[in-house]
Design a protein around this motif. Structure first.
Motif, mmCIF file in Angstrom:
data_model
loop_
_atom_site.group_PDB
_atom_site.id
_atom_site.type_symbol
_atom_site.label_atom_id
_atom_site.label_comp_id
_atom_site.label_asym_id
_atom_site.label_seq_id
_atom_site.Cartn_x
_atom_site.Cartn_y
_atom_site.Cartn_z
ATOM 1 N N ARG A 102 -5.269 47.874 39.984
ATOM 2 C CA ARG A 102 -4.941 48.182 38.710
ATOM 3 C C ARG A 102 -4.934 47.468 38.321
ATOM 4 N NH1 ARG A 102 -3.201 53.279 36.433
ATOM 5 N NH2 ARG A 102 -2.483 54.471 38.846
ATOM 6 N N PRO A 103 -4.812 47.566 36.509
ATOM 7 C CA PRO A 103 -5.440 46.499 36.172
ATOM 8 C C PRO A 103 -3.481 46.181 35.362
ATOM 9 C CG PRO A 103 -6.407 47.325 35.071
ATOM 10 C CD PRO A 103 -6.106 48.211 36.156
ATOM 11 N N ASP A 129 -4.903 41.322 29.783
ATOM 12 C CA ASP A 129 -6.995 40.815 29.728
ATOM 13 C C ASP A 129 -7.255 41.745 31.160
ATOM 14 O OD1 ASP A 129 -6.106 39.128 28.225
ATOM 15 O OD2 ASP A 129 -5.193 37.887 29.194
ATOM 16 N N ASP A 130 -6.952 42.114 32.023
ATOM 17 C CA ASP A 130 -7.262 42.965 33.364
ATOM 18 C C ASP A 130 -8.348 43.959 32.508
ATOM 19 O OD1 ASP A 130 -6.359 40.716 34.297
ATOM 20 O OD2 ASP A 130 -5.242 41.720 35.605
ATOM 21 N N LEU A 131 -7.848 44.652 31.634
ATOM 22 C CA LEU A 131 -8.381 45.705 31.192
ATOM 23 C C LEU A 131 -9.681 45.758 30.779
ATOM 24 C CD1 LEU A 131 -7.084 48.612 31.550
ATOM 25 C CD2 LEU A 131 -6.572 48.416 29.452
ATOM 26 N N VAL A 132 -10.959 45.986 31.780
ATOM 27 C CA VAL A 132 -12.003 45.461 31.368
ATOM 28 C C VAL A 132 -12.458 46.326 30.421
ATOM 29 C CG1 VAL A 132 -12.347 44.401 32.807
ATOM 30 C CG2 VAL A 132 -12.934 45.975 33.145
ATOM 31 N N THR A 169 -4.030 55.750 31.895
ATOM 32 C CA THR A 169 -2.591 55.209 32.228
ATOM 33 C C THR A 169 -2.334 53.273 32.271
ATOM 34 O OG1 THR A 169 -2.750 57.187 32.789
ATOM 35 C CG2 THR A 169 -0.797 56.131 33.767
ATOM 36 N N SER A 170 -3.543 52.958 32.882
ATOM 37 C CA SER A 170 -2.890 51.426 33.270
ATOM 38 C C SER A 170 -2.875 51.005 31.999
ATOM 39 C CB SER A 170 -3.972 51.065 33.763
ATOM 40 O OG SER A 170 -4.620 51.757 34.924
ATOM 41 N N ALA A 171 -2.822 50.842 30.841
ATOM 42 C CA ALA A 171 -2.216 51.074 29.292
ATOM 43 C C ALA A 171 -1.667 51.032 29.261
ATOM 44 C CB ALA A 171 -3.718 50.871 28.102
#
Length: 597
Positions: free
Chosen positions: A11-12, A16-19, A52-54
């Motif tokens: 999970r990001p 920057d990991d949220l592609v 949700t990750s964001a």
């Protein structure tokens, strides 16, 4: 430690990991850097795109004292506690199971308390569209004016179900589907980090099957790894996803295009026997047809965007098949896909689909499409011949009318017959330019003989109400019509366009509706006579000329057609100036001069 699914383990943890969501991440990072964060956010988009990750990354970044360029450090106690899910000041709520008024009232009561460890108390409400109407109303006031140290982040896949009053109180961010190429790069990074052997074609297939969702892609990758004991091969990916190889899709489409139904059915049965999903097969066919169609228009872009689709066989087939055939195939596939949604016998529908695809013919072909302007080049030649033929037919009709008129007048002198013949000739000549519209002059003259200004005004007063009683299609025909003369028993209606007049004349249902409407509005059913507007002035003038002829003692064709002059009878002499009387009755006192149109 127990095994953790890939989508959870990877999970990001920073923006920057949220592609695939650069617009969203850049906006949130700039808001954090400039400290212009809002009190409420709404994250919308398809499943598995990072909503949700964001929200969790934002919760860490806004509370992290060591953030770098809007990114959380992921090392301090605040960041690690939020990542581990043990931070009491970051509350994540599933609205699907907590959608009642009581749960939202509990949030409203606790939101006034200050955070215990963090700077901000964060409420992440997932699937917020599942809240009831009462719950939304309970949340409304709190969402509008929360305490300064509280931030609400709402996430949903169906924003259209959220009340506009809620949306207007938030900053909305739309998460887009992630491109297959971006998903592929992320999966390659993960398998390389895990030091696993993989087939690039297998990852490309998974990226296509994920349909824009990173979580779905990682879940499929997890299944493929489990199925093959950490061996990621194309065969294993095909088995897990139920997809069909592009070579088999191309083979199937070539067979149905060549009308080789038996071979196409054999290929279909082989695909189903291999355990492929029927619905997935149709979906893959639609996607393949779409690639063919777009490749014909922009081959460079398709070769760049699509993953392992374009090869020499694909290129050759794309050059052979016509776009019209592809359109027809996509229509049939969509129709059968809809039928397969509610059946337990998908194989039967696929067999029927195969027969339809093999027997169907494109509506038009490319050569015919380029030959469309040809009739325009031939139009003058055939138009002249048609006009000559029409003129001959009209002349014959004119002679027949003259013979019938002479017979009905009962052997009168040539001088007596000449004026009516000239009048009929004028009518014939006038009708010649009006296409095929039929006008019964006997009925028209019958109405004109008894027409009055009061009757016309009565019809005009109710005309708009009459049109409102028609259906939409009937109003489309009658909207360019208007009454121009009326008696107690008849109405003459003109049309601006000849083809609409013809349609009205041939529509018995329209005539019945108009008569029923007039019966309700004026209490009687007058006879309706339709004619093109361009012919009305000439017919009116011919009628008045006929009245002048009657004044000179020559039998009046109008009177004859109305049954007033019979064979062997002597016409009565008119009273003083009957033309003026008729003109006043028809057109009122304002008509002081008669001019030829």
């Amino acid at each position: 430690m127990s095994y953790q699914a890939l989508y959870r383990a990877w999970r990001p943890q920073k923006f920057d990991d949220l592609v695939g969501q650069e617009l969203v991440t850049k906006t949130l990072k700039n808001a954090l850097i400039t400290k212009q964060t809002s009190h409420a956010y709404l994250f919308t988009g398809p499943r598995g795109t990072g909503k949700t990750s964001a929200a969790k990354i934002f919760a860490k970044a806004i509370n992290c004292h060591f953030q770098d360029n809007g990114e959380p450090c992921n090392e301090c106690e605040t960041c690690t506690s939020i990542t581990a899910g043990r931070q009491n000041d970051v509350i994540e709520i599933d609205a699907a199971s907590n959608n009642g008024v009581e749960e939202i009232r509990d949030i409203r009561d606790k939101v006034k308390y200050a955070p215990t460890e963090c700077d901000y108390k964060i409420y992440i409400i997932d699937e917020v569209h599942m809240l009831s109407t009462g719950a939304f109303n309970a949340l409304l006031k709190t969402l509008e004016e929360p305490p300064g140290n509280v931030v609400f982040i709402l996430a949903t896949t169906e924003p259209h179900k959220i009340p506009a009053t809620i949306i207007s109180r938030t900053q909305r961010f739309d998460f887009r589907r992630i491109q297959p190429a971006v998903i592929l790069r992320r999966m390659e990074y993960i398998v390389k980090e895990k030091q696993l052997k993989y087939d690039p074609a297998a990852l490309k297939l998974i990226a296509q099957a994920a349909e824009g969702g990173m979580r779905d892609a990682l879940s499929i990758l997890d299944q493929v790894m489990s199925f093959g004991n950490d061996e990621i091969t194309l065969e294993n990916a095909l088995m897990v996803t139920g997809s069909v190889q592009n070579d088999e899709l191309l083979k199937y489409l070539q067979q149905v295009t060549k009308k080789d139904t038996a071979q196409a059915l054999e290929t279909l049965h082989q695909i189903l026997d291999d355990g492929k999903d029927a619905a997935r097969f149709v979906e893959d066919l639609i996607s393949f047809c779409r690639d063919l169609l777009l490749y014909q228009q922009m081959p460079e872009q398709i070769e760049k965007d699509e993953l392992d689709v374009v090869n020499d066989d694909f290129r050759n087939f794309a050059q052979e098949i016509k776009p019209e055939k592809i359109y027809q195939m996509i229509d049939l596939l969509n129709e059968q896909q809809e039928n397969m949604r509610f059946t337990a016998h998908a194989s039967i529908y696929l067999e029927v689909l195969t027969v339809k695809l093999s027997s169907s013919q494109p509506a038009t072909t490319a050569p015919n499409a380029t030959a469309v302007p040809a009739p325009e080049n031939l139009e003058p030649k055939y138009t002249v011949k048609f006009e000559d033929l029409t003129r001959q037919i009209k002349q014959l009709q004119q002679q027949v009318e003259q013979l019938q008129q002479a017979q009905s007048l009962g052997q009168t002198t040539n001088a007596d017959q000449q004026p009516p013949q000239q009048a009929q000739a004028k009518h014939s000549q006038n009708r010649r330019g009006s296409s095929s519209t039929k006008i019964d002059l006997q009925q028209v003259y019958g109405v004109l003989g008894e027409a009055t200004r009061d009757s016309l005004n009565e019809i005009k007063d109710v005309w708009n109400d009459l049109l409102n009683m028609l259906t939409v299609a009937q109003r489309a025909v009658m909207h360019v019509s208007s009454p121009v003369a009326a008696s107690y028993d008849g109405v003459i209606v003109t049309f601006q366009f000849d083809f609409l007049c013809q349609r009205a004349q041939n529509d018995q249902q329209l005539e019945d509706t108009l008569e029923n409407g007039l019966d309700r509005l004026i209490g009687r059913v007058p006879r309706l006579i339709f004619m093109p507007q361009e012919q009305w002035p000439q017919i009116r003038q011919d009628y008045l000329n006929g009245q002048k002829v009657g004044k000179k003692g020559i039998p009046d064709p109008v009177g004859k057609e109305n049954g007033q002059a019979k064979k062997g009878s002597t016409p009565k002499k008119s009273k003083a100036d009957p033309v003026v009387d008729e003109a006043l009755k028809l057109f009122g006192n304002e008509i002081v001069d008669i001019k030829n149109d």
